[in-house]
Design an enzyme around this catalytic site. Structure first.
Site, PDB file in Angstrom:
ATOM      1  N   TRP A 125      17.660  10.157  19.901  1.00 45.87           N
ATOM      2  CA  TRP A 125      16.499  11.168  20.856  1.00 45.87           C
ATOM      3  C   TRP A 125      15.206  10.945  19.613  1.00 45.87           C
ATOM      4  CZ3 TRP A 125      17.515  16.909  21.901  1.00 45.87           C
ATOM      5  CH2 TRP A 125      16.594  17.440  22.961  1.00 45.87           C
ATOM      6  N   ASP A 177       4.854  13.149  22.011  1.00 45.46           N
ATOM      7  CA  ASP A 177       4.015  14.492  22.133  1.00 45.46           C
ATOM      8  C   ASP A 177       5.026  15.694  22.142  1.00 45.46           C
ATOM      9  OD1 ASP A 177       5.539  14.417  24.484  1.00 45.46           O
ATOM     10  OD2 ASP A 177       3.798  13.907  25.821  1.00 45.46           O
ATOM     11  N   GLU A 180       8.398  15.556  23.726  1.00 45.43           N
ATOM     12  CA  GLU A 180       9.232  14.355  23.124  1.00 45.43           C
ATOM     13  C   GLU A 180       8.846  13.014  24.130  1.00 45.43           C
ATOM     14  OE1 GLU A 180      11.367  16.284  20.813  1.00 45.43           O
ATOM     15  OE2 GLU A 180      12.364  17.538  22.162  1.00 45.43           O
ATOM     16  N   GLU A 335      13.505  28.050  30.409  1.00 45.07           N
ATOM     17  CA  GLU A 335      12.404  27.118  30.003  1.00 45.07           C
ATOM     18  C   GLU A 335      11.439  26.831  31.075  1.00 45.07           C
ATOM     19  OE1 GLU A 335      13.356  22.843  29.917  1.00 45.07           O
ATOM     20  OE2 GLU A 335      12.801  22.996  27.688  1.00 45.07           O
TER      21      GLU A 335
HETATM   22  C1  BGC Z   1      10.589  20.390  25.178  1.00 36.97           C
HETATM   23  C2  BGC Z   1      10.055  20.446  23.676  1.00 36.97           C
HETATM   24  C3  BGC Z   1      10.722  21.481  22.850  1.00 36.97           C
HETATM   25  C4  BGC Z   1      12.234  21.432  23.078  1.00 36.97           C
HETATM   26  C5  BGC Z   1      13.165  22.490  22.638  1.00 36.97           C
HETATM   27  C6  BGC Z   1      12.024  20.127  24.928  1.00 36.97           C
HETATM   28  O1  BGC Z   1      12.603  19.813  26.328  1.00 36.97           O
HETATM   29  O2  BGC Z   1       9.744  19.344  25.845  1.00 36.97           O
HETATM   30  O3  BGC Z   1       8.698  20.896  23.760  1.00 36.97           O
HETATM   31  O4  BGC Z   1      10.381  21.708  21.569  1.00 36.97           O
HETATM   32  O5  BGC Z   1      12.658  21.084  24.520  1.00 36.97           O
HETATM   33  O6  BGC Z   1      12.782  23.790  23.147  1.00 36.97           O
END
Ligand code: BGC
Length: 380
Positions: A125, A177, A180, A335
């Site tokens: 990853w 970014d 990710e 999220e």
């Molecule tokens: C997000 C990141 C975050 C991570 C853990 C990812 O899917 O894009 O911004 O840091 O999840 O929450």
């Protein structure tokens, strides 16, 4: 139809009760999941989010600081400090590697996330992301100011200087970014975290390092201004034709660009027109397809925080209440919520791969608490 599965609405609870309960569950959820090391798993029940990210952790720890849990915030700061020290050999090796050309293998850089014990993520990853290191510097300043400290604790000096030095070497390199993604690009939102972090920490370091970090912050500010889109807004990445809601960070909380800068105002206007829905809830960017590309709770809170900074408390309150309405019947925040997705067909694909949207996401709870606190501070 698939989407409604994701929303376990708060039922007939009114806004005040929903807010009240979410305050309680948010603090409890974050406190419960802080590991003995000080780290926070991003999403304790989600298949991929058992790691502790510097980005998520910064906001989670900040929310605890605002709630009177300064010692828990400090514990996280020190977890990062120990983790940086443990992997500092990477920083030491970098000058030589970079001297050989820009194509340094990604494993040579510091990671964006670690196991709760501070070990590196060994999966494939993408892990070269630098925004979290700037955010961590910003958090240290917030912690020291809120607790009335007069100097940087001795044991933090080494790791802080190492991070400043590291950021000086890597800030211009392409890296993933904050979502990710787009590992081959350079991202203004990432640079906002770094520039803001460097500015904030400069008051706590000795004169030489202070000069170094102030100068670097000014260079980053100029670099951001020089790389605006020809139409005047700050782009998702250098040369991109589009925006990203994380560009809010240019203004709040990192303050690298003044809030009345016309390019920042234009960027936020575009975020509001293209990514904000029904007055509450914000998508990451127009082409996002992660779980279809829904409305992100952390981004709704960042927008609310920006509204407060620009004297729009009613709009900020609307984001807060929208967030509170997204809690599950158990008082947990996901999220993202999958209404207004860009590509509904991708929901099933991601579910199959990683399971349902991460719930709870500690970053979502933290951002709710931060916006809630900032709203009460605004009115006090
Ligand atoms: C997000 C990141 C975050 C991570 C853990 C990812 O899917 O894009 O911004 O840091 O999840 O929450």
């Amino acid at each position: 139809m698939i989407e409604s599965n994701y929303r376990e609405p708060v039922g007939r609870m009114n806004d005040t009760d929903a807010l009240e309960r979410l305050r309680r569950t948010s603090i409890a959820c974050i406190v419960e999941h802080q590991h003995a090391s000080g780290a926070f798993p991003a999403g304790p029940t989600f298949s991929q989010y058992g790691y502790s990210w510097l980005r998520d952790g910064t906001y989670i720890a900040y929310s605890l600081l605002l709630q009177g849990h300064a010692e828990r915030c400090r514990h996280f700061i020190e977890w990062v400090a120990r983790t940086v020290t443990r992997h500092a050999v990477k920083i030491e090796r970098l000058p030589e590697l970079l001297a050989g050309g820009p194509n340094v293998e990604k494993q040579a850089f510091l990671g964006a996330r670690y196991t709760l014990d501070g070990e590196e993520d060994q999966t494939d990853w993408p892990n070269f992301q630098i925004d979290g290191y700037g955010s961590w510097l910003w958090l240290i300043d917030r912690y020291l100011q809120e607790t009335g400290a007069t100097m940087l604790p001795d044991t933090w000096t080494g790791p802080v200087q190492a991070v400043i030095h590291y950021l000086g070497m890597v800030w211009q390199l392409p890296n993933s970014d904050c979502w990710e993604e787009f590992a081959d690009e350079r991202h203004p939102a990432t640079l906002a975290c770094i520039g803001g972090g460097l500015q904030a920490i400069s008051r706590w370091v000795g004169p030489t390092v202070q000069g170094e970090s102030e100068q670097l912050a000014s260079r980053i500010e100029q670099f951001l201004l020089d790389n605006r889109h020809p139409d005047g807004f700050f782009p998702k990445f250098l040369g991109s034709q589009t925006i990203d809601a994380s560009l809010l960070w240019l203004g709040v909380p990192y303050g690298i660009i003044p809030l009345d800068n016309p390019s920042l105002v234009e960027t936020i206007t575009r975020i509001e027109h293209e990514l904000l829905h029904d007055g509450g809830g914000v998508q990451r960017y127009p082409q996002d397809t992660y779980y279809g590309g829904g409305l992100w709770i952390p981004l709704a809170a960042f927008l609310g925080w920006y509204y407060l900074a620009t004297d729009r408390p009613v709009d900020a309150q609307r984001q807060l209440e929208w967030i509170a309405r997204q809690q599950t019947t158990g008082g947990l925040l996901p999220e993202q919520v999958l209404v207004h997705t860009n590509k509904p067909s991708m929901i099933g694909a991601w579910e199959e791969r990683w399971g349902k949207v991460a719930t709870p996401l500690l970053w979502s709870h933290a951002m709710f608490l931060i916006l809630d606190f900032e709203l009460s501070r605004y009115y006090s």
